[in-house]
Write a protein that holds these residues in place. Sequence first.
Motif, short mmCIF file in Angstrom:
data_model
loop_
_atom_site.label_atom_id
_atom_site.label_comp_id
_atom_site.label_asym_id
_atom_site.label_seq_id
_atom_site.Cartn_x
_atom_site.Cartn_y
_atom_site.Cartn_z
N PHE A 116 0.83 -1.19 0.00
CA PHE A 116 0.00 0.00 0.00
C PHE A 116 0.87 1.24 0.00
O PHE A 116 1.29 1.72 1.03
CB PHE A 116 -1.00 -0.03 1.17
CG PHE A 116 -2.00 -1.14 1.01
CD1 PHE A 116 -3.18 -0.92 0.30
CD2 PHE A 116 -1.74 -2.41 1.48
CE1 PHE A 116 -4.09 -1.96 0.09
CE2 PHE A 116 -2.64 -3.45 1.29
CZ PHE A 116 -3.82 -3.23 0.59
N CYS A 117 1.15 1.71 -1.18
CA CYS A 117 1.93 2.92 -1.48
C CYS A 117 3.43 2.71 -1.30
O CYS A 117 3.90 2.27 -0.26
CB CYS A 117 1.48 4.14 -0.69
SG CYS A 117 2.19 5.65 -1.39
N LEU A 118 4.15 3.08 -2.35
CA LEU A 118 5.60 3.00 -2.34
C LEU A 118 6.23 4.39 -2.44
O LEU A 118 7.44 4.52 -2.63
CB LEU A 118 6.07 2.13 -3.52
CG LEU A 118 5.62 0.66 -3.46
CD1 LEU A 118 5.85 -0.03 -4.79
CD2 LEU A 118 6.37 -0.07 -2.34
N ASP A 131 13.97 -5.37 -3.87
CA ASP A 131 13.98 -4.00 -3.34
C ASP A 131 14.11 -2.94 -4.42
O ASP A 131 14.36 -1.78 -4.12
CB ASP A 131 15.09 -3.85 -2.29
CG ASP A 131 14.60 -4.18 -0.89
OD1 ASP A 131 13.37 -4.38 -0.73
OD2 ASP A 131 15.42 -4.24 0.04
N VAL A 132 13.94 -3.32 -5.68
CA VAL A 132 14.13 -2.35 -6.76
C VAL A 132 12.78 -1.77 -7.20
O VAL A 132 11.88 -2.52 -7.56
CB VAL A 132 14.84 -3.00 -7.97
CG1 VAL A 132 15.08 -1.98 -9.06
CG2 VAL A 132 16.15 -3.64 -7.52
N PRO A 133 12.65 -0.45 -7.15
CA PRO A 133 11.37 0.16 -7.53
C PRO A 133 11.21 0.28 -9.05
O PRO A 133 12.18 0.49 -9.77
CB PRO A 133 11.46 1.56 -6.90
CG PRO A 133 12.92 1.86 -6.84
CD PRO A 133 13.62 0.55 -6.65
N HIS A 134 9.97 0.13 -9.49
CA HIS A 134 9.63 0.36 -10.89
C HIS A 134 8.33 1.14 -10.92
O HIS A 134 7.42 0.85 -10.15
CB HIS A 134 9.43 -0.96 -11.63
CG HIS A 134 10.64 -1.83 -11.63
ND1 HIS A 134 11.72 -1.60 -12.47
CD2 HIS A 134 10.98 -2.90 -10.88
CE1 HIS A 134 12.65 -2.51 -12.23
NE2 HIS A 134 12.23 -3.31 -11.27
N SER A 135 8.23 2.08 -11.85
CA SER A 135 6.96 2.81 -11.91
C SER A 135 6.61 3.16 -13.34
O SER A 135 7.40 2.97 -14.26
CB SER A 135 6.99 4.05 -11.01
OG SER A 135 7.92 4.96 -11.48
N ARG A 136 5.40 3.69 -13.50
CA ARG A 136 4.80 4.06 -14.77
C ARG A 136 4.96 2.94 -15.81
O ARG A 136 5.52 3.14 -16.88
CB ARG A 136 5.40 5.37 -15.31
CG ARG A 136 4.37 6.16 -16.10
CD ARG A 136 4.99 7.34 -16.80
NE ARG A 136 5.36 8.42 -15.92
CZ ARG A 136 6.53 9.07 -15.96
NH1 ARG A 136 7.45 8.73 -16.82
NH2 ARG A 136 6.75 10.04 -15.13
N SER B 9 14.10 7.53 -5.45
CA SER B 9 13.36 6.31 -5.82
C SER B 9 12.60 6.44 -7.14
O SER B 9 12.56 5.49 -7.92
CB SER B 9 12.36 5.94 -4.73
OG SER B 9 13.03 5.50 -3.59
N ILE B 10 11.97 7.59 -7.38
CA ILE B 10 11.20 7.72 -8.62
C ILE B 10 12.13 7.69 -9.82
O ILE B 10 11.86 7.03 -10.83
CB ILE B 10 10.34 9.01 -8.64
CG1 ILE B 10 9.07 8.78 -7.80
CG2 ILE B 10 9.95 9.39 -10.06
CD1 ILE B 10 7.92 9.67 -8.10
#
Lengths: 152, 504
Positions: A116-118, A131-136, B9-10
């Motif tokens: 729930f939300c990063l 632990d690696v973030p990915h977005s869009r 992070s982004i």
Amino acid sequence: MNSEAFQSIILPWVGKVGGVMTAMRAVQTAHKHIPPDAITCAAKLFNLSIAEVRGIVSFYDDFTNAAQGDIRVRVCQAEACQAVGSRELSRHAEQAMGLSFGETSADGQFSLEKVFCLGLCAAAPAMLINDVPHSRFDADRFDALLDKAIAK
Amino acid sequence: MKIYIPLDSIAVALGADDVAAEFAAVAPAMQIVRTGSRGMSWLEPLVEVERNGVRYGFGPIAVRDVVSLMAKNFMESDEHDLALGSMDSITWLKRQQRLIFARCGITDPLSLVDYKAHNGLAGLRKALAVAPDNIVDEVTTSGLRGRGGAGFPAGIKWKTVADQTAPQKYIVCNADEGDSGTFADRMILEGDPFLLIEGMIIAGLATGATQGFVYLRSEYPIAANIFSEALKIAYANNLLGDTILGSDKSFTIELFIGAGAYICGEESSLLNSLEGKRGEVRAKPPIPAIAGLFDQPTLVHNTISLCSVPVILAKGAPYYRDFGMGKSMGTMPFQIAGNVKHGGLVECAFGVTLRTLVEDFGGGTRSCRPLRAVQVGGPLGAYLPASMLDLPMDYETLAARGAGVGHGGVVVFDDTVNLAEQARYAFEFCAHESCGKCTPCRIGAVRGAETMEKIIAGEDVADNIDLVRDLCYTMEDGSLCAMGGMTPIPVRSALEHFAKDFGV
Ligand SMILES: Cc1cc2nc3c(=O)[nH]c(=O)nc-3n(C[C@H](O)[C@H](O)[C@H](O)COP(=O)(O)O)c2cc1C
Ligand code: SF4
Ligand code: FES
């Protein structure tokens, strides 16, 4: 593995502020879940009842009874991600991985988890692979990122 | 040759690490400085160069652009298609008033030299030179209110803690930042960690607390790494420890990582968690300022509240309070998220309208469909319709409309959103995150989700809506904390402004 085997992981946190929590995190990281013997060991070392330690472990989502996969995929379910289609993407993730949220694959390779939300909400949707973030990302990109994680 | 690539992070989530690796491979002589983010998410990864003391930006940069940037001599020229010009000329940044985020995206977050060269530690030096009472007065006069959600005046809390006599007092930074649509705590921890350290030391000097803890959520692994590095550097350079900046004052900070519970953002739950217990909410009184961590006087503040303190000390309370409107003084880092073109971090004085945030900064919906709703202030915040976008963002104006600023998050939805589904989610979220201590929240949230399910299925809609309303009263009046007490806010606002989605 018996209770003593967890001593070396847990002992360094005895006497530290919030030590039980940090010790359980260390166990979770090393064993991908919290084995019952780790609870027994922590109870002894922190001078708590087994029920108390079990209560702590069960309260927090990060501590699990069943082992997590080697590749943990955590897909954000919160509002900013919902606003850009995370509900559909989550269904895609389940199909692509052949798992429902909360499950680990039989071979222990993957688990699919809700989060729930990063804090990546300005570039939603978002997920963590380990632990690696990915977005869009969209469904195709999800598949590509998963393939990449497997290849590693 | 030096270039700047964010480690935020982004930026990483959009490929910044890969871009940095590509530069290292293509141009091994290049010095790569990893910075925080400027907060313009749609331009990440944003690569910057410096020419004659002026920073120029290029973005968004993918791995495949690295070769063409080199070919077009981007160190010297803006010929490349992705050139953004000088960073000082970017309207999106120029229109902000960055007091807290002044350095974020510019400096190396782990360089104390950089920090000092950009006005860092000026507030702490001021604080070391005056009596503790004067620090408390300065914070009181600044009008600073808590940025974690409740908006309680900081000065009152500081005075309460300062007035206690106790063997040990604590400063606890709440970096649990669980609200969807918010990321200001994360950005500052990743982009300017010494600012939080400075703010916490000042709070310690003012209140007589010598130990600090930062409670950080586990969903922020990059922030955790950077902040723990910053702590090491601070100890090694006498910023933390027994002789702060050569004085006889001492202060320590420890980083503590949470374990995936939203409720641990609530301060008393957080304190239980920090003590290594289940994150159950404590009944108040006593308030944490009197009996908090291990029953000792504890100043619990949100990250951004503490990060507002150094500039208040450095530039004086009058400077700070001249920003803002009414009883909402100073600046707030608003966070624009969800279905929006130009999402990111906008720090400006209170009083800015939602429309300015969502349209002028945000550029409208990313899907290019009509905007239908914004949720302001996280999962316990109100859903507001497009017709209310002209509301100024200040604590009192929003409170009068049954809404709240919260931690400053603004989540944008287009016309495909179904507000009945969002109301169901509000109950589901509460059911998932409830600490279980009180019945209205523990049971109410589950019943609420079930009843919303029936409404969505078209079952006895009118009766079930009455039931939901009734449940909202019970939860609001009977819950021990704002988790159960404020879950009715998104539900009721959805019902009030978007009744059609509920089938009425
Ligand atoms: C359910 C719930 C969740 C909360 N989550 C947070 C949070 O993530 N971060 C935060 O700073 N405050 C959060 N708060 C508010 C804290 O209880 C507390 O008011 C705040 O940390 C005080 O700091 P401030 O005065 O600087 O705002 C939450 C409150 C509730 C009821
Ligand atoms: S309202 Fe919910 S979260 Fe708050 S104390 Fe009651 S059960 Fe716990
Ligand atoms: S809501 Fe998904 S990252 Fe914040």
